[in-house]
Design an enzyme around this catalytic site. Structure first.
Site, PDB file in Angstrom:
ATOM      1  N   LYS A  23       0.832  -1.195   0.000  1.00 22.93           N
ATOM      2  CA  LYS A  23       0.000   0.000   0.000  1.00 22.93           C
ATOM      3  C   LYS A  23       0.877   1.260   0.000  1.00 22.93           C
ATOM      4  O   LYS A  23       0.629   2.205  -0.778  1.00 22.93           O
ATOM      5  CB  LYS A  23      -0.920  -0.018   1.239  1.00 22.93           C
ATOM      6  CG  LYS A  23      -1.935   1.118   1.260  1.00 22.93           C
ATOM      7  CD  LYS A  23      -2.665   1.196   2.605  1.00 22.93           C
ATOM      8  CE  LYS A  23      -3.632   0.061   2.819  1.00 22.93           C
ATOM      9  NZ  LYS A  23      -4.874   0.196   2.021  1.00 22.93           N
ATOM     10  N   ARG A  93      -2.929   2.815   8.920  1.00 22.67           N
ATOM     11  CA  ARG A  93      -3.232   1.508   8.310  1.00 22.67           C
ATOM     12  C   ARG A  93      -1.967   0.671   8.185  1.00 22.67           C
ATOM     13  O   ARG A  93      -0.886   1.195   7.933  1.00 22.67           O
ATOM     14  CB  ARG A  93      -3.760   1.669   6.881  1.00 22.67           C
ATOM     15  CG  ARG A  93      -5.070   2.384   6.763  1.00 22.67           C
ATOM     16  CD  ARG A  93      -5.384   2.533   5.276  1.00 22.67           C
ATOM     17  NE  ARG A  93      -6.135   3.732   5.007  1.00 22.67           N
ATOM     18  CZ  ARG A  93      -7.420   3.745   4.639  1.00 22.67           C
ATOM     19  NH1 ARG A  93      -8.069   2.625   4.486  1.00 22.67           N
ATOM     20  NH2 ARG A  93      -8.036   4.868   4.425  1.00 22.67           N
ATOM     21  N   GLY A 102      -7.523  -7.836   5.348  1.00 23.08           N
ATOM     22  CA  GLY A 102      -8.350  -8.040   6.530  1.00 23.08           C
ATOM     23  C   GLY A 102      -7.630  -8.684   7.698  1.00 23.08           C
ATOM     24  O   GLY A 102      -8.213  -8.931   8.746  1.00 23.08           O
ATOM     25  N   MET A 104      -4.821  -7.530   9.285  1.00 22.31           N
ATOM     26  CA  MET A 104      -4.236  -6.625  10.281  1.00 22.31           C
ATOM     27  C   MET A 104      -5.125  -5.400  10.459  1.00 22.31           C
ATOM     28  O   MET A 104      -6.185  -5.296   9.860  1.00 22.31           O
ATOM     29  CB  MET A 104      -2.813  -6.276   9.877  1.00 22.31           C
ATOM     30  CG  MET A 104      -1.900  -7.496  10.054  1.00 22.31           C
ATOM     31  SD  MET A 104      -0.215  -7.137   9.606  1.00 22.31           S
ATOM     32  CE  MET A 104      -0.420  -6.650   7.922  1.00 22.31           C
ATOM     33  N   ARG A 337      -5.386   0.107  -8.194  1.00 20.11           N
ATOM     34  CA  ARG A 337      -4.752  -1.219  -8.288  1.00 20.11           C
ATOM     35  C   ARG A 337      -5.219  -1.875  -9.577  1.00 20.11           C
ATOM     36  O   ARG A 337      -6.218  -1.448 -10.158  1.00 20.11           O
ATOM     37  CB  ARG A 337      -5.106  -2.074  -7.076  1.00 20.11           C
ATOM     38  CG  ARG A 337      -6.587  -2.227  -6.900  1.00 20.11           C
ATOM     39  CD  ARG A 337      -6.924  -2.927  -5.590  1.00 20.11           C
ATOM     40  NE  ARG A 337      -8.354  -2.785  -5.336  1.00 20.11           N
ATOM     41  CZ  ARG A 337      -8.943  -3.066  -4.191  1.00 20.11           C
ATOM     42  NH1 ARG A 337      -8.233  -3.507  -3.171  1.00 20.11           N
ATOM     43  NH2 ARG A 337     -10.241  -2.932  -4.037  1.00 20.11           N
ATOM     44  N   HIS A 453     -15.880 -44.885 -14.157  1.00 22.01           N
ATOM     45  CA  HIS A 453     -16.359 -45.002 -15.528  1.00 22.01           C
ATOM     46  C   HIS A 453     -17.083 -43.730 -15.963  1.00 22.01           C
ATOM     47  O   HIS A 453     -16.799 -43.155 -17.022  1.00 22.01           O
ATOM     48  CB  HIS A 453     -17.304 -46.215 -15.620  1.00 22.01           C
ATOM     49  CG  HIS A 453     -17.927 -46.389 -16.960  1.00 22.01           C
ATOM     50  ND1 HIS A 453     -19.182 -45.908 -17.268  1.00 22.01           N
ATOM     51  CD2 HIS A 453     -17.466 -46.968 -18.086  1.00 22.01           C
ATOM     52  CE1 HIS A 453     -19.463 -46.204 -18.522  1.00 22.01           C
ATOM     53  NE2 HIS A 453     -18.438 -46.842 -19.044  1.00 22.01           N
ATOM     54  N   SER A 770       5.698 -41.690 -22.619  1.00 25.98           N
ATOM     55  CA  SER A 770       4.597 -40.788 -22.304  1.00 25.98           C
ATOM     56  C   SER A 770       4.283 -40.967 -20.823  1.00 25.98           C
ATOM     57  O   SER A 770       3.965 -42.064 -20.379  1.00 25.98           O
ATOM     58  CB  SER A 770       3.383 -41.127 -23.164  1.00 25.98           C
ATOM     59  OG  SER A 770       2.325 -40.269 -22.840  1.00 25.98           O
ATOM     60  N   CYS A 838       0.627 -37.525 -20.664  1.00 27.12           N
ATOM     61  CA  CYS A 838      -0.757 -37.693 -21.093  1.00 27.12           C
ATOM     62  C   CYS A 838      -1.694 -37.884 -19.911  1.00 27.12           C
ATOM     63  O   CYS A 838      -2.842 -38.240 -20.079  1.00 27.12           O
ATOM     64  CB  CYS A 838      -0.884 -38.853 -22.078  1.00 27.12           C
ATOM     65  SG  CYS A 838      -0.485 -40.439 -21.373  1.00 27.12           S
ATOM     66  N   TYR A 858       6.080 -32.698 -25.499  1.00 25.90           N
ATOM     67  CA  TYR A 858       4.674 -32.306 -25.605  1.00 25.90           C
ATOM     68  C   TYR A 858       3.911 -32.603 -24.331  1.00 25.90           C
ATOM     69  O   TYR A 858       4.346 -33.400 -23.493  1.00 25.90           O
ATOM     70  CB  TYR A 858       3.999 -32.988 -26.810  1.00 25.90           C
ATOM     71  CG  TYR A 858       3.838 -34.487 -26.672  1.00 25.90           C
ATOM     72  CD1 TYR A 858       2.739 -35.043 -26.011  1.00 25.90           C
ATOM     73  CD2 TYR A 858       4.781 -35.355 -27.207  1.00 25.90           C
ATOM     74  CE1 TYR A 858       2.594 -36.409 -25.880  1.00 25.90           C
ATOM     75  CE2 TYR A 858       4.646 -36.726 -27.083  1.00 25.90           C
ATOM     76  CZ  TYR A 858       3.546 -37.250 -26.417  1.00 25.90           C
ATOM     77  OH  TYR A 858       3.409 -38.599 -26.277  1.00 25.90           O
TER      78      TYR A 858
END
Lengths: 885, 885
Positions: A23, A93, A102, A104, A337, A453, A770, A838, A858
């Site tokens: 901040k 703050r 939230g 602190m 922000r 399944h 694979s 895969c 891949y």
């Protein structure tokens, strides 16, 4: 020179986040950019560390720097802390390096006391406002600094409201607030045995200490532990002049995005309230006006705000979410922000920013979270819809659907043919239910996990599915199910969200997938950049075409067992399994051969010119047989009935004996994968002949078919060697018979630890590896996914015993080590060994990055995740410019 | 000088095995020792290689060396090849570096032809003998060298015998053999289109080539492949003068051991026949006399043989198995080799040889195969007994037993109490059968594998058990079982051999274990030498005491679940599992606590002063519940019966629902091990409190209890960290409550791959690792033992796809790699980390050697294997003087 611990806002910069906190750095950056930020200063995180090192004491050195900064602040704003005539009010703050929302403490309106409140009342001409500010300050300070419970103040307010016969705060008058203040102070005196501190300097000192101490409160500590934030960073403290939007009709407050966060459209988007504070907007008591209306109400302010918004967006090079306040005709920027946005907007904004010349393609790619794309690719529930969630199961296949409940596949099929939308609800599904699954909008099962399944088939179909929804008690005989107090009968409407596992009562509006031109543009850029291929897992021509459309560069996993599960084939497959002689088995295999060949022709043709990795039969044979339990019940019933046909009983008993003989204690670790090929080579031989006959047939038609044969579940090189011999033999045979000639590859899944540990041996017989990370995760962890997810894995992930569900996010330190070892050992003996993945991890971003870093060629994932993988692969490429090869 | 390819016997030595082959080196060694060996020469293995390199040609160089050696041989024996007056006859035999019995070719009586046979007849005065020799030579040579099928010669002989009206060879006369020779030669001419070679030099040349070529015949090739013998070694050829024991009553032949191979007693042991050839002894037509009788028949020869035997034994420093022939009053030694012996004899001979000063203790230890000790430790079937084997199952627990068949535990218990011997036969056993298992002599099940309930419990009890005997069809209602055509009813006698898995019909004589003083001596020496501890796996005080008696130095694995399975506890355990609330569960746990405490007091007390590693609850909870299938059948029956109590049905259905909820698809990979401890910490807490209360109680009595708490199935360090905290907390609590203070260790099993892969992380929370190689093998291979052994593993081992059954012999290249990795990673962060193994491999010799080499501190195995492990550990220590630490 003494170390600097306190920075005026114009002394800091955005890149000083570690010292000023998020901040503080942001406020400094805006201030330096010349924006109208209420002035103030930041006490650094290093001061916090010094505070703890000095035994929770603010050292004289730091105190002096605070005093100096305060004096400078007072000088600049022309107000003085505690000055009854023109009092400076400040907010205090916390602001840590990593955002801990939230966690602190914050104190507003500091500087008010019995004297300054009068000055404020006079200055604003609004005593009610002044006393309201004061009582809020007392409440907040007493709670945060003095530890007086919040509810005790609320209690007093309730009393006063009751006495006045009013219900809400706005109905209270200045006098009422004055009474509240008196009673608040009494409460503080009673609770703390001391008077509420009237001296603003004492207030400030104690507030700063409280913020430092809040770094180590219980919730901050737990938050850091969960989010892996180091405990020794400390928090900064921001002291900033208060500004008020509720000082009359020349004041106001609002929030705005520089672009539309839902659609990404480049237009100011937000709302404001005249004569109001930020919390009034949040409270929703008054209806704010759209930001465009500000042009009419405060035209100059609007122009100034618009100009600042544009500057902020260019400065931060991204869409901004801005909070502002107008105090008596003067605009103050309170916060800016990077704005949160929908996936759809994220894509559009990123692409637009490239076109506007603000960011590069690489930056655009890094701006979009691949996970978010999922919602663009599937139908989903309208977030605005009212939802009545009655159960939650496993999110087995993403997408949303509404439909009427049916409990059997035949009825599902029938109703769908009549044009009705149905959801198939079953305890679990079997191959006999496939036509019902095809007909249904979505599937829900009460048993089974992410690899059951239902789950596997539904994912293949790209159809929403929820599995293992255990709270759902299905009564098939009564054609209804109950969940807690809800009773749902056949024909009732439900909706499901397969991406979250939620089951909803009734019909809900659905949103269709959005595939914008920007989306395609972003993926094209991703393809230009990424250096790792993306393939798809697909088992039929339709899915293959879909995958290709989504940009897949081949099939990484074509599971042949799903072909066995087609409803017209199951009887032949059972015939094959239950064969008493080799001859009987061959007859069944001969029937399957042309069917398999047709399957492969379809897929290879759909993927013309691209590689198709076909895995030979993998699941244990008993998966194709009738369920043992059901058979047992059936036989028991037959035996109990007086008029049962003894021949039928014998037949069923015979079947039971065979089912039992094939039954396994741990099917996952049983007679499956290449172990089937080793013991029943004729089954693999049939499949291989079908693959090569399909290839030869297509080649003859001039279609470039590129099969790669994959042997599953290899654990010892001898298995692969023998299976390879079989494949080569059959290929030669088909070439001789057809006079055709074609290339093909032979490789193996690496899906059990021993394969990875002996990858150097296995590589000698493999053209490619694979990584089947689903099974590899199961065996490496010793978890069965079906058992773990329902029983303990949820708890493990929830309590952070495991950082993630290893079936969703690749476990890099365990499973990943085996993958790295395979790469090292395998390429050590065969440098051009092709490597891919895969398992389902092939579509998950952090896993894809790991695969890229490890040198895989891949990744392969379900068709619907291909776009996600393309983007993630590009991100991985950008983030790792120096990958190992 | 030209390379030497041919060696006279007195030119070679025992250590030239690589060049001369095993047989040639041995003949050379005996010759050099001055023993009366029929002279001859060896053509080296290098000549064989040269033969193949030259395109299957004997080079001129080698041919010349053969000629020279032959000339020298002829000179020394005063006979000449082909000399009709005094013909030299030779044998031509193969002799490879590694023994390949029966794989390659041999030709005897070479040198005979139509002329020399007459000389032989005259010289021996025995024409029948001479012509018999000749026809044998023609048969052998024609078969081996010329490729004429053996049966064709037998056919001719049958014809002749038929014509003569006789049945056996000895009934044929010299004339008959002459006729046979004529007809043999006709056959050869017809088959080979050439005359049988009469020239002895041609005979020799072709015989040598044939032996060389036999190196690459099909059966030799397959044999080498199976036995992993390189194909390029080649074979040597031994050409040796023939001697004949059948030249009259001054001739004879025999075999003898220098010590009794059954008992090890130091006395000549063997037999001989006068006027006979070696094959007559084998044929068994005449009954040989014991070797001692030779003293009366040929006193001088006997003295000479005795003296030579003694020399041979001292020379080879081991008991010898000697073949000899006496030809006309002259003793010839044909072969000597280390004699095969029983385990009992092996132990006695090794120890005696140390006492005689012949070998060292280390040598004695290396001489005895640890595997052989098994038969000394268990009752076994008398090898002399007649056996009717009717089935073969898995050898689940070694030892033999005879008893009457019973099919239920209660009856087993009842009959045993009446003093009867029973064998319990069940489809599978459950905790409810334990009392029947205790009562029975042995157990047979038709289902389940080496880790089934029956197998694990029986091994713990040291009771013979055969599991998964699938050919056995049990009909519990008819109280009988069938195997093929055999029907066995309740009360019938059967016998079982749990070491081989054989089921026998009827009662057979059993031999009790032999624990000789030599056996104890050998193990004492082993203990002096070995540098790795041996512990035992034991779950109760009796087994612990047995283990201690067998020399265990602690308990490496005490499984607490077996305590849960005691028949009086199962109901409480079920109560605990089925509890609806935490409170209900605690009530059940409170009942179990004192029982567990008593268990631990017993074991810790039995092992006073030695460490006891106690593993917390490991199996999935459903193992303690009723069988799902049985429950299903019961409910179906209840529903079908008209007068069923609806309350009972509801109750059973409720139970079914719970059993189903706990049911797992893959229990091996399910909710078990520390996953139970994580989700039900109260169960582990109870166990830990029981352990520490037991410790405190014993300490108070002055008993040195040394508990080590072991957490099973850890896969992530967080699991161990949380469980460790629980154990420490409970220990502290017990110490505070009892005022006692004691040491303890906390460690983990390494039994899933991820634990090994992250052993560096896990070591931070562990005092010790214990490799649970049963589960580690299952997960590394992705095999479930119960499924694999019955379905495909047998075939894998049989076809050498895997070198060994990995559940019996540790898979060093896969599972072993994980163990080495654990050692390296674990000790890397904690150098004094204690490492042990508690899987079944802990009692297997090659696995023990691996453990020693890898730096483990101890192995742990079942009590009955402790002596085996002590010996194997000593062998490992001797064989690896330079182990890594």
């Amino acid at each position: 020179m003494a170390k600097k611990f306190v920075y005026l806002f114009d002394e800091g910069r955005a890149d000083m986040k570690e010292i000023l906190g998020g901040k503080g750095a942001n406020l400094a950056e805006m201030t330096r950019a010349g924006l109208p930020v209420p002035p103030g200063f930041t006490i650094s995180t290093e001061a916090c560390t010094a505070f703890y090192n000095a035994g929770q004491t603010i050292t004289a050195d730091i105190q002096q720097q605070i005093d100096t900064a305060l004096a400078e602040l007072e000088k600049r704003v022309g107000k003085k802390l505690g000055d009854p005539a023109n009092p400076l009010l400040v907010s205090v703050r916390s602001g840590a390096v990593f955002s801990m929302p939230g966690m602190m403490d914050t104190i507003l309106n500091l500087g008010l006391n019995d004297e300054t409140v009068k000055g404020l009342a006079e200055l604003t001409g609004n005593p009610r406002f002044a006393y309201d500010c004061y009582r809020r300050f007392i409440q907040m300070f007493s709670n945060v600094v003095l530890g007086v419970d919040h509810y005790q103040f609320e209690h007093i307010l309730d009393h006063i409201k009751e006495a006045r016969g009013v219900k809400q705060d706005p109905d209270l008058t200045a006098e009422d607030w004055q009474e509240a203040i008196v009673r608040f102070k009494e409460l503080v005196r009673k609770e703390t045995k001391a008077d509420f501190p009237e001296d603003p300097l004492v207030q400030l000192d104690r507030a700063i200490r409280a913020v430092f101490l809040s770094w180590n409160n219980q919730r901050a500590f737990v938050y850091r532990r969960i989010n892996k934030i180091p405990d020794d960073l400390g928090t900064a403290v921001n002291v900033q002049m208060m500004v008020f939007g509720n000082m009359g009709d020349d004041s106001g407050t609002g929030v705005a995005f520089t672009r539309n966060p839902s659609t990404g459209e480049k237009v100011l988007y937000g709302e404001f309230l005249i004569n109001a504070q930020g919390e009034d907007v949040v409270a929703g008591i008054r209806t704010p006006q759209p930001i465009a209306a500000l042009q009419n109400v405060m035209p100059e302010i609007f122009e100034q705000f618009k100009e600042i918004s544009t500057r902020l967006e260019s400065h931060y090079r991204d869409m901004q979410d801005i909070e502002f306040t107008v105090e008596r005709g003067k605009l103050y920027m309170l916060q800016t922000r990077n704005g949160k946005r929908t996936a759809h907007a994220a894509v559009k904004i990123a692409v637009d920013l490239v076109h506007e010349g603000v960011i590069t393609k690489e930056e655009a790619i890094l701006r979009v979270d691949p996970d978010g794309l999922d919602q663009l690719l599937h139908r989903r529930i309208d977030p605005a819809a009212k939802m009545n969630v009655i159960a939650k199961g496993l999110p087995a296949s993403p997408g949303a659907a509404s439909g009427q409940v049916v409990f059997d596949a035949d009825l599902a099929d029938k109703l769908a043919n009549e044009g009705k939308k149905v959801i198939l609800v079953r305890p679990e599904t079997t191959p006999e239910d496939i036509h019902g699954m095809v007909a249904a909008q979505g599937i829900v099962t009460s048993r089974g996990g992410m690899t059951s399944h239902a789950a596997v088939v539904a994912r293949g179909m790209g159809k929403p599915c929820i599995c293992g929804c255990e709270s759902l008690r299905i009564d098939l005989r009564a054609k209804q199910f109950t969940i807690d107090e809800y009773l749902v009968k056949e024909g009732d409407w439900i909706s499901i969200d397969g991406g979250t596992g939620r089951v909803l009562l009734g019909q809900v509006p659905l949103i269709d997938p959005i595939l914008s031109s920007e989306f395609k543009q972003l993926l094209d850029w991703a393809d230009e950049i990424r250096k790792i291929e993306v393939r798809a897992n697909a088992d039929n021509p339709e899915d293959s075409l879909k995958a290709r459309e989504f940009g897949a560069e081949g099939i990484g996993l074509c599971r042949t067992e799903h072909m066995f599960m087609a409803v017209d084939r199951v009887p032949i497959v059972q015939e094959m399994i239950l064969a008493e002689t080799d001859q009987e088995r061959q007859i069944a295999l001969d029937k399957l051969l042309p069917m398999q060949q047709a399957d492969f022709e379809g897929i290879l043709s759909a993927m013309e010119g691209l590689p198709v990795t076909i895995r030979l039969l993998d699941p244990p044979l008993h998966e194709f047989l009738p369920n043992l339990e059901e058979l047992l019940v059936e036989i028991t019933k037959l035996r109990m009935q007086e008029n049962s046909d003894p021949e039928l009983i014998r037949e069923k008993e015979n079947l039971l004996r065979k089912v039992r003989a094939l039954h396994e204690f741990n099917p996952m670790l049983g007679h499956r994968g290449c172990r089937l090929g080793m013991t029943f080579p004729e089954i693999y031989a049939m499949q291989v002949v079908a693959i090569f006959k399909a290839t030869a047939t297509l080649r003859e038609k001039g279609i470039d078919a590129r099969p790669e044969v994959m042997i599953p579940l290899v654990g010892h090189v001898n298995e692969l060697r023998i299976m390879r011999e079989l494949v080569v033999e059959k290929a030669t045979q088909v070439m001789e018979e057809t006079g055709s000639s074609f290339d093909f590859k032979i490789g193996t899944m690496i899906e059990i630890p021993r394969a990875a540990l002996t990858a150097d041996e296995i590589a000698t017989e493999a053209d490619f590896f694979s990584f089947g990370t689903n099974d590899l995760t199961q065996t490496t962890f010793g978890f069965s996914r079906d058992d773990a997810e329902g029983k303990f894995l949820h708890q493990y992930v929830h309590h952070k015993i495991l950082p993630d569900n290893p079936f969703a996010v690749l476990d890099q330190s365990g499973v990943g080590k085996l993958i790295e070892m395979s790469e090292r050992l395998g390429r050590g003996v065969k440098p051009d060994l092709k490597l891919g993945i895969c398992g389902e991890h092939g579509g998950e971003k952090s896993s894809i990055e790991f695969c890229y870093k490890t040198g895989l060629n891949y990744v392969s994932c379900s068709p619907f995740r291909v776009p996600i993988a393309r983007l993630a692969a590009a991100q991985a490429t950008i983030k790792n410019p120096q990958r190992n090869k």
